[in-house]
Design a protein around this motif. Structure first.
Motif, short mmCIF file in Angstrom:
data_model
loop_
_atom_site.label_atom_id
_atom_site.label_comp_id
_atom_site.label_asym_id
_atom_site.label_seq_id
_atom_site.Cartn_x
_atom_site.Cartn_y
_atom_site.Cartn_z
N PRO A 117 25.01 -41.91 30.63
CA PRO A 117 25.51 -41.55 29.29
C PRO A 117 24.48 -40.80 28.44
O PRO A 117 24.85 -40.13 27.48
N LYS A 118 23.24 -40.92 28.81
CA LYS A 118 22.21 -40.25 28.00
C LYS A 118 22.02 -38.78 28.40
O LYS A 118 21.23 -38.06 27.79
N SER A 119 22.76 -38.33 29.40
CA SER A 119 22.57 -36.97 29.92
C SER A 119 22.60 -35.90 28.83
O SER A 119 21.76 -35.01 28.77
N LYS A 120 23.63 -35.99 27.99
CA LYS A 120 23.82 -34.97 26.95
C LYS A 120 22.64 -34.95 25.99
O LYS A 120 22.19 -33.89 25.56
N GLN A 121 22.19 -36.19 25.67
CA GLN A 121 21.06 -36.29 24.75
C GLN A 121 19.82 -35.61 25.34
O GLN A 121 19.11 -34.87 24.65
N GLU B 107 15.85 -31.30 25.36
CA GLU B 107 15.13 -30.25 26.08
C GLU B 107 15.37 -28.89 25.42
O GLU B 107 14.45 -28.08 25.28
N LEU B 108 16.60 -28.65 25.00
CA LEU B 108 16.90 -27.37 24.33
C LEU B 108 16.10 -27.24 23.04
O LEU B 108 15.57 -26.18 22.73
N ALA B 109 16.01 -28.36 22.30
CA ALA B 109 15.25 -28.33 21.05
C ALA B 109 13.78 -28.08 21.33
O ALA B 109 13.11 -27.32 20.63
N PHE B 110 13.31 -28.70 22.39
CA PHE B 110 11.90 -28.50 22.76
C PHE B 110 11.64 -27.04 23.10
O PHE B 110 10.68 -26.44 22.63
#
Lengths: 369, 528
Positions: free
Chosen positions: A110-114, A119-122
């Motif tokens: 369930p944490k995949s999206k997070q 990573e995108l924010a990073f």
């Protein structure tokens, strides 16, 4: 073209470097071509049994910075994603004689999206870090049906399950699992090890193509991974790291785990071995020539000779996979520049490879060269 | 269709004159004693002469402070300066001074100190002693806002003699680059200068044709695609950017790869598409003036026969005839999110060892189409030892692979041409400051100068998306006339002005938009 004033153009006359080897890259690889272009990086290209398609992983899905799995048709050039699009995936493989393709994925977490958003924010922040594979413990192996689009989960164990590949008859999957780090009480030293380098716990396992009968084949400390069947289905070739995680060598064993034997003793990180369809030699990657300089090498099936260097190009060259007819090599290379590797294809000169292996000197034990 | 456009092809001296007086006596100027500098304004100046040493002003903030004008009043006077920079300075000091020793920069410094004119002499202790500075050709041409000439050593000697000095001694006193060694007013010496710079206007021609759609898509907003290549080259090497060896200087530069190969690819693709169904009109362009600064394609984009917002995509070909080891570079892929996918698919059949560059700010016409907001690609097989030399000849062309490049590009164009939805355009951030090419420029302003302009000031051909210039509200078409208190007459002034800007420190920018003078604050960033 105008003279680019802000960049001085240097004319580099390429002279063949004096080399101890009598061979050059073009002796083995000709008509080098780049297969993947889209996305930040792509790799692990594996052939369909008829050689008409390649399945690979690539970071190209909008909104997902991680690898997803794609099938590329070599006739039309069309590419299709077959993985769920969510989470991380890796190491796909066509199941011979069926419409199935296995790969490993974390989409059930369930944490995949997070993780994707983090990573995108990073990346958006402009920061860079060294590329590193994180051995996500939620990674499990699935079989995808091209006919129905259905996804069947084959492994359930906590710990990274991935790096799967089928036997030539399509009945078995060899794979890598780190479940050993989660299914027993760890010593303090081992707990520390799990925090710093979980791959220490990776071992080779085998299961039936439907996921049943999972069985451990290796028991030596250090990362055992990247297993593939030989073309005759009678052997498994894989790489075994030492406990430090710095030295790896090519090993072979029977599918029941017996007769484990070391093929290379190269004193470097030698990994991603794959046997040529002729059954005569194994192509692999090694950083023999410098810690960050991976090149392709090959070694005779019995490991009696010194490995022969195959690639001579700057950047990463690894993950070699010969086509089923043995005439084309797919591999992952950063030779085109940019931040990540892409998949390349080249014509493979089997005759020249055999000649070079024949001419190779006998194996020297590592450290005594 | 031949599409004419006017451009400045070069400069020549139209009869500049110099006359001086020393203690009332006339200083004779023999034939060939004077020549205008290429960036001089055409005009007259007369007045007392001040010797300003090397005429170098190192902006604040450099490791070495040096200002030839520190102790001098040159307002409304004529400054006489030495060419080059102090000859005996330490290597490190020379590095700093050399950057500000360009004659354009010296002219700007003279102008900013109020001088009416600048006279340049090559000192007896310098290379080319006593010779006139050459009238170098420059396409980014515009008057520098001051009369500037060069005189020979003999003429200068007479002026110094009247001041009771020898030029050689004077130069020697400056040559250790002691910042406190200064020039001096030359009492009783006056000069009358007439500079006559003839800017040669020529007319170039783009050649443009089109293949009308056979099965036009009725839904599409952008019914055109375009292909193009420049068909000009370097002639006999007159224009300055030849790399011919001394032995080959002046020979015909064949330009087989640069860019007969690109023009051939365009014609070949047009011939192929002419036999097929076409869902969009195909514009076929052969550009002139590329080697002089993309001026043909800019002329096209400035007054396009087809509105540029009707063009779905543009493919450019520049040097595609010298393939080595199956390597092909595709540039400007960052101009649309579609390109990587389309290029990957087309290359499965074509099988090149592709290098892909997102950057559209390339020294070829693709930069023009990127500035116009058109998704574009440029194809390039790489540079070679015959680049910009007379030896770039047809026998060295790899015709078979040139055909493959054309077929590959045709497949890409077909894919765009028959897809109803035109590719979306993405603005790529410019990685390097264009122009100047001076290693020391560290600030990033995000401006894209229009090199072809003769406007007084710096005409912006565009601004980098998200860059400081865009944030300051500057846009394409604005003319920057002043930055951080320094007047800007041309791109050279501008690059020099960048030296005084500080990263993160706002600077006032005065610019003209539609003839109206406006002001804004621009905060330079760090150059990546």
């Amino acid at each position: 073209m105008r003279v680019l004033r802000s960049v001085s153009i240097a004319f580099v006359l390429v002279a063949p470097l004096a080399s101890q080897s009598a061979y050059q890259e073009r002796d083995f690889l000709t008509r080098v071509r780049r297969l993947t272009v889209e996305g930040r990086r792509a790799g692990e290209g594996y052939w369909s049994p008829d050689g008409s398609r390649v399945v690979f992983q690539s970071e190209r899905e909008p909104g997902n910075p991680f690898y997803q799995i794609y099938v590329l048709d070599l006739m039309s050039g069309d590419t299709k994603r077959i993985s769920p699009g969510i989470g991380k995936t890796t190491c796909a493989f066509f199941r011979p004689g069926t419409d199935e393709i296995e790969f490993a994925s974390t989409h059930a977490d369930p944490k995949s999206k997070q993780y994707q958003e983090d990573e995108l924010a990073f990346r958006a922040s402009g920061k860079e870090r060294r590329y590193a594979w994180d051995y996500d413990p939620e990674m499990d192996i699935y079989a995808y049906s091209e006919k129905t689009g259905a996804l069947k989960r084959l492994t359930e164990a906590r710990g990274y399950d991935a790096e799967g590949s089928y036997s030539p008859d399509g009945q078995w999957i060899v794979f890598t699992s780190m479940r050993d780090a989660y299914n027993r009480q760890l010593s303090e030293k081992e707990k520390k090890q799990l925090d710093t380098d979980p791959s220490y716990f990776a071992e080779i396992y085998i299961m039936r193509a439907d996921g049943s009968g999972q069985r451990r084949l290796t028991t030596v400390a250090g990362y055992d991974g990247g297993p593939f069947f030989t073309p005759d289905g009678k052997q498994i070739v894989w790489r075994r790291f030492d406990e430090s995680g710095l030295i790896a060598n090519v090993w072979m064993m029977n599918p029941d785990g017996s007769d484990q034997r070391q093929i290379t003793d190269f004193g470097s990180m030698s990994w991603a071995p794959y046997m040529h369809p002729s059954g005569q030699y194994i192509i692999f990657a090694s950083n023999k020539l410098g810690f960050e300089n991976f090149e392709l090498f090959m070694v005779d099936k019995d490991g009696k000779k010194e490995p022969v260097r195959v690639t001579y190009t700057d950047g990463f060259d690894g993950l070699p996979v010969p086509s089923p007819d043995g005439k084309t090599l797919a591999w992952t290379s950063s030779r085109a520049g940019g931040s990540g590797g892409q998949i390349f294809l080249a014509q493979w000169n089997h005759e020249k490879a055999m000649e070079a292996l024949k001419n190779a000197p006998p194996k020297k034990p590592a450290g005594k060269s | 269709m031949r599409e004419p456009f006017d451009f400045t092809a070069g400069t020549r001296d139209g009869g500049s004159t110099f006359s001086g007086t020393a203690k009332g006596a006339r200083v004779a100027c023999e034939a060939g004693c004077v020549r205008a500098l290429s960036f001089s304004d055409t005009g007259n100046a007369e007045g007392p002469v001040v010797f300003a040493g090397y005429g170098i002003v190192v902006p604040e903030g450099q490791s070495f402070a040096y200002d030839s004008y520190a102790t001098l009043d040159v307002k409304d006077k004529i400054v006489l300066v030495l060419r080059y920079f102090p000859e005996d300075a330490e290597a490190k000091t020379k590095q700093v001074l050399a950057r500000y020793a360009d004659l354009r920069y010296k002219a700007m410094a003279a102008r900013q100190h109020g001088a009416k004119a600048m006279i340049v002499v090559t000192g007896p202790r310098s290379p080319n002693a006593g010779e006139l500075a050459p009238m170098t050709f420059d396409t980014a041409i515009a008057g520098s806002g001051i009369v500037a000439v060069t005189i020979n050593g003999a003429t200068a000697d007479k002026m110094f003699a009247a001041a009771g000095k020898r030029l050689e001694d004077v130069q020697k006193s400056l040559d250790d680059a002691n910042p406190h060694a200064a020039g001096f007013a030359m009492p009783d010496v006056t000069a009358a200068v007439h500079a006559d710079v003839v800017r040669e206007k020529k007319t170039g021609h783009n050649v443009v044709a089109y293949l009308p759609a056979t099965d036009a898509l009725t839904t599409t907003a952008k019914p055109w695609v375009a292909i193009g290549a420049h068909y000009d080259h370097l002639g006999h090497g007159e224009a300055g950017n030849t790399l011919a060896s001394k032995d080959d200087a002046g020979k015909v530069h064949a330009g087989a790869d640069d860019n007969a190969s690109g023009a051939a690819a365009v014609l070949s693709i047009a011939a192929t598409l002419a036999k097929e169904k076409r869902h969009r009109n195909v514009l076929v362009g052969l550009w002139s003036g590329e080697e002089l600064g993309l001026i043909g394609s800019i002329a096209f984009a400035t007054a396009p026969p087809v509105p540029v917002d009707q063009i779905a995509a543009y493919l450019n070909f520049d040097m595609v005839g010298r393939m080595q080891d199956n390597k092909l570079t595709v540039q400007a892929t960052g101009t649309s999110p579609m390109w990587a996918k389309i290029v990957e698919q087309a290359n499965v059949a074509a099988g090149f060892d592709l290098a892909v560059q997102e950057d559209p700010y390339q020294p070829t016409d693709v930069a023009t189409f990127n500035s116009a907001g058109i998704p574009c690609l440029s194809f390039f097989t790489g540079t070679h030892a015959d680049y910009h030399k007379p030896s770039d000849t047809p026998d060295k062309i790899d015709y078979e692979d040139l055909d493959r490049v054309a077929a590959f590009a045709a497949a890409i164009l077909r894919r765009v041409e028959n897809t109803p939805e035109p590719p979306q355009f993405t603005k790529v951030e410019q990685q390097l400051q264009s122009g100047g090419g001076r290693a020391g420029v560290r600030v990033f302003t995000g401006t894209i100068p229009d090199y072809s302009s003769e406007a007084k000031g710096l005409l912006l051909g565009g601004v980098v998306g998200g860059g400081p210039a865009e944030q300051a509200g500057l846009q394409k078409g604005d003319i920057i006339v002043e930055i951080a208190g320094q007047t800007i007459a041309n791109i050279y002034d501008y690059t020099y002005a960048l030296d005084v800007l500080k990263i993160g420190q706002p600077a006032k920018v005065v610019y003209l938009r539609g003839g109206v003078r406006r002001e804004t604050m621009l905060t330079p960033g760090a150059r990546k």
